[in-house]
Motif scaffolding. Structure first.
Motif, PDB file in Angstrom:
ATOM      1  N   ILE A  55     -34.582 -63.258  36.116  1.00 54.23           N
ATOM      2  CA  ILE A  55     -35.293 -62.521  35.079  1.00 54.23           C
ATOM      3  C   ILE A  55     -34.268 -61.829  34.186  1.00 54.23           C
ATOM      4  O   ILE A  55     -33.230 -61.356  34.673  1.00 54.23           O
ATOM      5  N   GLY A  56     -34.501 -61.805  32.851  1.00 54.46           N
ATOM      6  CA  GLY A  56     -33.547 -61.205  31.921  1.00 54.46           C
ATOM      7  C   GLY A  56     -34.228 -60.293  30.923  1.00 54.46           C
ATOM      8  O   GLY A  56     -35.424 -60.423  30.630  1.00 54.46           O
ATOM      9  N   ILE A  57     -33.448 -59.319  30.383  1.00 48.00           N
ATOM     10  CA  ILE A  57     -33.971 -58.374  29.387  1.00 48.00           C
ATOM     11  C   ILE A  57     -33.043 -58.389  28.171  1.00 48.00           C
ATOM     12  O   ILE A  57     -31.877 -58.790  28.251  1.00 48.00           O
ATOM     13  N   ASP A  58     -33.603 -57.951  27.041  1.00 50.03           N
ATOM     14  CA  ASP A  58     -32.774 -57.770  25.856  1.00 50.03           C
ATOM     15  C   ASP A  58     -32.243 -56.342  25.821  1.00 50.03           C
ATOM     16  O   ASP A  58     -32.428 -55.569  26.769  1.00 50.03           O
ATOM     17  N   ARG A  59     -31.620 -55.944  24.697  1.00 51.08           N
ATOM     18  CA  ARG A  59     -31.005 -54.623  24.613  1.00 51.08           C
ATOM     19  C   ARG A  59     -32.026 -53.486  24.641  1.00 51.08           C
ATOM     20  O   ARG A  59     -31.690 -52.325  24.883  1.00 51.08           O
ATOM     21  N   HIS A  60     -33.316 -53.824  24.444  1.00 56.37           N
ATOM     22  CA  HIS A  60     -34.375 -52.807  24.464  1.00 56.37           C
ATOM     23  C   HIS A  60     -35.071 -52.708  25.822  1.00 56.37           C
ATOM     24  O   HIS A  60     -36.038 -51.964  25.958  1.00 56.37           O
ATOM     25  N   VAL A 115     -27.576 -51.571  34.203  1.00 57.56           N
ATOM     26  CA  VAL A 115     -26.502 -52.556  34.154  1.00 57.56           C
ATOM     27  C   VAL A 115     -26.163 -52.891  32.707  1.00 57.56           C
ATOM     28  O   VAL A 115     -24.994 -53.077  32.336  1.00 57.56           O
ATOM     29  N   PHE A 116     -27.186 -52.963  31.834  1.00 58.78           N
ATOM     30  CA  PHE A 116     -26.945 -53.215  30.409  1.00 58.78           C
ATOM     31  C   PHE A 116     -26.097 -52.119  29.787  1.00 58.78           C
ATOM     32  O   PHE A 116     -25.158 -52.376  29.026  1.00 58.78           O
ATOM     33  N   LYS A 117     -26.401 -50.860  30.144  1.00 55.01           N
ATOM     34  CA  LYS A 117     -25.679 -49.737  29.544  1.00 55.01           C
ATOM     35  C   LYS A 117     -24.254 -49.639  30.066  1.00 55.01           C
ATOM     36  O   LYS A 117     -23.308 -49.399  29.309  1.00 55.01           O
ATOM     37  N   THR A 118     -24.058 -49.828  31.389  1.00 51.91           N
ATOM     38  CA  THR A 118     -22.730 -49.654  31.973  1.00 51.91           C
ATOM     39  C   THR A 118     -21.865 -50.897  31.822  1.00 51.91           C
ATOM     40  O   THR A 118     -20.634 -50.809  31.849  1.00 51.91           O
ATOM     41  N   LEU A 137     -25.185 -59.301  30.116  1.00 53.74           N
ATOM     42  CA  LEU A 137     -24.982 -60.442  29.235  1.00 53.74           C
ATOM     43  C   LEU A 137     -24.082 -59.989  28.094  1.00 53.74           C
ATOM     44  O   LEU A 137     -24.425 -59.050  27.346  1.00 53.74           O
ATOM     45  N   LEU A 138     -22.900 -60.622  27.906  1.00 50.30           N
ATOM     46  CA  LEU A 138     -21.895 -60.189  26.956  1.00 50.30           C
ATOM     47  C   LEU A 138     -21.619 -61.279  25.932  1.00 50.30           C
ATOM     48  O   LEU A 138     -21.648 -62.479  26.245  1.00 50.30           O
ATOM     49  N   ALA A 172     -29.237 -58.134  29.871  1.00 49.65           N
ATOM     50  CA  ALA A 172     -28.840 -58.197  31.280  1.00 49.65           C
ATOM     51  C   ALA A 172     -29.822 -59.099  32.019  1.00 49.65           C
ATOM     52  O   ALA A 172     -30.965 -59.292  31.577  1.00 49.65           O
ATOM     53  N   PHE A 173     -29.355 -59.687  33.132  1.00 45.60           N
ATOM     54  CA  PHE A 173     -30.266 -60.510  33.933  1.00 45.60           C
ATOM     55  C   PHE A 173     -29.998 -60.289  35.424  1.00 45.60           C
ATOM     56  O   PHE A 173     -28.920 -59.817  35.817  1.00 45.60           O
ATOM     57  N   ALA A 174     -31.013 -60.609  36.221  1.00 43.94           N
ATOM     58  CA  ALA A 174     -30.933 -60.433  37.672  1.00 43.94           C
ATOM     59  C   ALA A 174     -31.278 -61.748  38.360  1.00 43.94           C
ATOM     60  O   ALA A 174     -32.144 -62.505  37.902  1.00 43.94           O
ATOM     61  N   VAL A 175     -30.572 -62.007  39.440  1.00 48.64           N
ATOM     62  CA  VAL A 175     -30.867 -63.129  40.330  1.00 48.64           C
ATOM     63  C   VAL A 175     -31.242 -62.535  41.676  1.00 48.64           C
ATOM     64  O   VAL A 175     -30.480 -61.732  42.236  1.00 48.64           O
ATOM     65  N   PHE A 176     -32.424 -62.908  42.211  1.00 49.71           N
ATOM     66  CA  PHE A 176     -32.857 -62.305  43.472  1.00 49.71           C
ATOM     67  C   PHE A 176     -33.480 -63.366  44.382  1.00 49.71           C
ATOM     68  O   PHE A 176     -34.000 -64.381  43.907  1.00 49.71           O
ATOM     69  N   LYS A 177     -33.392 -63.100  45.674  1.00 54.99           N
ATOM     70  CA  LYS A 177     -33.840 -64.063  46.700  1.00 54.99           C
ATOM     71  C   LYS A 177     -34.763 -63.382  47.690  1.00 54.99           C
ATOM     72  O   LYS A 177     -34.520 -62.242  48.100  1.00 54.99           O
ATOM     73  N   ASP A 178     -35.822 -64.102  48.035  1.00 61.25           N
ATOM     74  CA  ASP A 178     -36.764 -63.608  49.051  1.00 61.25           C
ATOM     75  C   ASP A 178     -36.097 -63.671  50.425  1.00 61.25           C
ATOM     76  O   ASP A 178     -35.684 -64.741  50.874  1.00 61.25           O
ATOM     77  N   VAL A 179     -35.946 -62.512  51.081  1.00 62.59           N
ATOM     78  CA  VAL A 179     -35.316 -62.470  52.405  1.00 62.59           C
ATOM     79  C   VAL A 179     -36.338 -62.221  53.503  1.00 62.59           C
ATOM     80  O   VAL A 179     -35.958 -61.958  54.648  1.00 62.59           O
TER      81      VAL A 179
END
Length: 678
Positions: free
Chosen positions: A131-136, A174-177, A201-202, A211-218
């Motif tokens: 899942i990913g987000i833009d600068r907003h 994560v986008f801000k830092t 995302l740079l 920014a985007f996240a990769v996640f896995k069902d554990v």
């Protein structure tokens, strides 16, 4: 909206038509061509667009653009003179250039679309959620795995603030830092446990634009960990069960080396764990091959194998099965059941069964096999005889089954609940024959008096085999017995009427015996009132398959084998032979063929039959049986000689001998004890 007129409906005009149909800001008012079958006109007709053969009819004030793709200068000059000043006339050369540019643009768009579809397919085929987000902080992409884990559709999630879908998300941070966060545990709103990694995302200049996240069902991993804990408990429980079993259990690896045994195993074999673990599977065997090694080689289970193991030579039954994991052989497990204590009981049971078979009249008309005319007539006569009480004479060559007919007549009569007694007149000393039949003198005291077979068979049946061998004096007394309507058999029964049913049999010429004075003529006529001729086997060869099938059942029980049938070639060989010894000889040949069979086979082949016939000692014209011998004694003697020869060939090894003869080890030991060979 620009209205367009296309003049020329050939290949060029058709391409422009198809391109303009996909543009929202242009509308094709009409397409013109002198050829009414031009492809562009056909498309226009299908799409509901105006068309014709004369462009002048469609040259109206609202036409904004005219495409001339005829390639005819006269047409272009006419169009140039007719169009309004506000109308754009595009000549064929420019139209062709435009067509090329539009085609190139279309190919580029399709290529981009293909790349996007391929990326989307890869993106959605990944098991991990993305899942990913833009600068907003707005969600601008999400894959199918993420939708499934979040339980939302992509149409719903796209354009939503990330915290609307995942309240605990750290993607805006994560986008801000600009710093990634790796392997962070998180619980989604629906309770699903995930492990997430987040990345900024740079741009090429290092500026963050999302920014985007990769996640896995554990959840499955957590469940697997719980299952591993449960498996440990199950393993402990299984080990407890294995160690408490009275049956010995041994496990070997794929190389045949021991890896586990239970206490029962050490008790039965007398071997400690240290003497077995890490050692070859043959360490516990006194005789025979290792079943563990056989299973590892064939990858097939082996069950019901009789063996002797351990220091005490204990009789056991072994079942071994392969251990296969992910289609790979990992070893084998064997279960050993001690039958030493059961062996003596089984032996006694076998003897009891033999005695019962001898005491009972076990045969009926269903045991007489064959449908040929001669045997059918004999069976019909015997069934009639079963309904009467008069004496019956059975005539036929040795081995034709006269005793079987006598049994069947008794079993089919009202006397079947009483005794059936057989006396072979040729096997009894003539000096004691009368006493065997009539017993001691009737005036002697009951306490010391010995009863005869006629009295013992009262209400039952007495079968006198080879009646021609009765002494003349005994024949006379037997005639008196048969002629008397009532004969007292004991002092208490002076007024009784109990008499034995008499069935006699002979393989000799009675008429010649009468002429020679060795057989009583009156007794002959009395016994011959109901005479049944049993046909020899050579006259009814069509019955051989049915008889052979019936005999296989009997021989399987006697030999402890499981022979199912004979091949067609083997049956042909049987039907080509003349059988001087009749059914008895057929039984002997089949028994020898079963002994000659290769271990593990269930069919008697032609080679087995021919080998049996080649060793057949019975010759046409010679006596089939030695004097004073019975079928049982002949079979026993032959079986004993076969056992001795097989033992000698295998240097006394019992397991190899049993395999060679195609019988179980238990059956072999039983037979060796029967003939006192051990």
């Amino acid at each position: 909206m620009q209205n367009v007129l296309i003049v020329g409906a050939g290949s060029g005009g058709t391409i422009i038509l198809n391109l303009l149909l996909n543009l929202d800001f242009m509308k094709v008012k009409a397409i013109i061509d002198k050829d009414e079958q031009a492809p562009g006109l056909l498309i226009a007709k299908e799409k509901g667009i105006a068309y014709g053969t004369d462009w002048k009819e469609f040259m109206v004030d609202d036409i904004d653009i005219v495409f001339d793709v005829t390639g005819d200068d006269a047409v272009f000059n006419a169009l140039l003179a007719s169009v309004q000043p506000s109308t754009l006339l595009i000549p064929g050369s420019v139209a062709n250039l435009l067509v090329g540019l539009l085609n190139e643009n279309d190919r580029f768009i399709r290529s981009m679309q293909t790349q996007m579809d391929r990326q989307r397919l890869i993106f959605n085929s990944i098991d991990e959620g993305m899942i990913g987000i833009d600068r907003h902080g707005t969600i601008d992409f999400i894959n199918e795995s993420a939708c499934m884990m979040l339980e939302v559709s992509d149409s719903y999630a796209l354009g939503k603030p990330i915290h609307t879908i995942i309240p605990e998300s750290n993607l805006p941070k994560v986008f801000k830092t600009g710093k990634p966060e790796l392997n962070i545990e998180l619980v989604l709103p629906n309770g699903l446990e995930i492990v997430s990694s987040r990345y900024p995302l740079l741009t090429a200049e290092g500026e963050a634009f999302g920014a985007f996240a990769v996640f896995k069902d554990v959840s499955e991993v957590v469940q697997l960990a719980e299952e591993i804990t449960d498996l440990k408990s199950i393993k402990t429980m299984l080990e407890a069960i294995i160690h408490s079993s009275d049956d010995a259990i041994s496990v070997v690896d794929e190389k045949g080396n021991g890896i586990m045994v239970n206490p029962a195993y050490t008790r039965i074999t007398g071997l400690t764990e240290d003497e077995v673990i890490g050692k070859p599977a043959t360490v516990d065997i006194n005789e025979g091959e290792s079943i563990h090694m056989k299973v590892l080689q064939t990858q097939q289970p082996v069950r019901g194998v009789n063996m002797r193991i351990g220091e005490d030579n204990r009789d056991v039954i072994v079942n071994v099965a392969p251990i296969i994991v992910d289609k790979q052989m990992k070893g084998s497990i064997g279960v050993i059941h001690d039958i030493t204590e059961m062996r003596s009981l089984m032996k006694e049971l076998d003897w009891a069964r033999q005695i019962i078979r001898k005491l009972e009249a076990t045969y009926s008309f269903s045991d007489i096999r064959g449908t040929s005319m001669n045997i059918s007539i004999a069976i019909d006569q015997a069934e009639i005889a079963a309904k009467t009480v008069i004496p019956v004479m059975l005539r036929g060559e040795p081995g034709t089954g006269k005793e079987l007919f006598a049994n069947a007549i008794h079993s089919g009569s009202e006397r079947k609940a009483h005794k059936f007694i057989r006396l072979n007149c040729s096997a009894i000393d003539p000096s004691i024959m009368e006493r065997e039949l009539f017993g001691e003198a009737q005036h002697e005291s009951l306490k010391n008096r010995r009863i005869g077979l006629l009295e013992e068979a009262a209400d039952g049946t007495l079968f006198l085999d080879e009646v021609t061998d009765l002494p003349i004096s005994t024949q006379t007394k037997l005639l008196d017995y048969l002629q008397e309507t009532s004969i007292p058999l004991s002092p208490e029964e002076m007024t009784g009427t109990k008499k034995a049913r008499i069935i006699v049999a002979t393989s000799k010429n009675l008429e010649k015996a009468i002429n020679d004075g060795t057989f009583n003529m009156e007794l002959y006529y009395f016994l011959n009132r109901l005479s049944i001729q049993i046909p020899p086997l050579r006259t009814r060869k069509s019955d051989i398959p049915a008889i052979a099938k019936h005999l296989l059942v009997k021989l399987n029980q006697e030999f402890g084998m499981n022979v199912e049938t004979l091949t067609e070639e083997a049956l042909d060989s049987l039907q080509q032979y003349d059988w001087p010894g009749n059914v008895r000889e057929l039984e002997n040949v089949l028994s020898r063929a079963m002994i000659y069979m290769k271990p593990g086979t269930t069919k008697i082949h032609d080679t087995d039959i021919k080998r049996s016939l080649s060793t057949n000692g019975e010759k046409t014209g010679e006596p089939v049986l030695p004097e004073k011998s019975t079928l049982a004694s002949i079979m026993d003697e032959y079986e004993r000689s076969v056992l001795e020869k097989a033992l000698e060939e295998h240097d006394g090894n019992k397991s190899l001998t049993a395999n060679r003869l195609g019988i179980s080890l238990r059956s072999l030991y039983y037979k060796l004890e029967k003939y006192k060979l051990i």
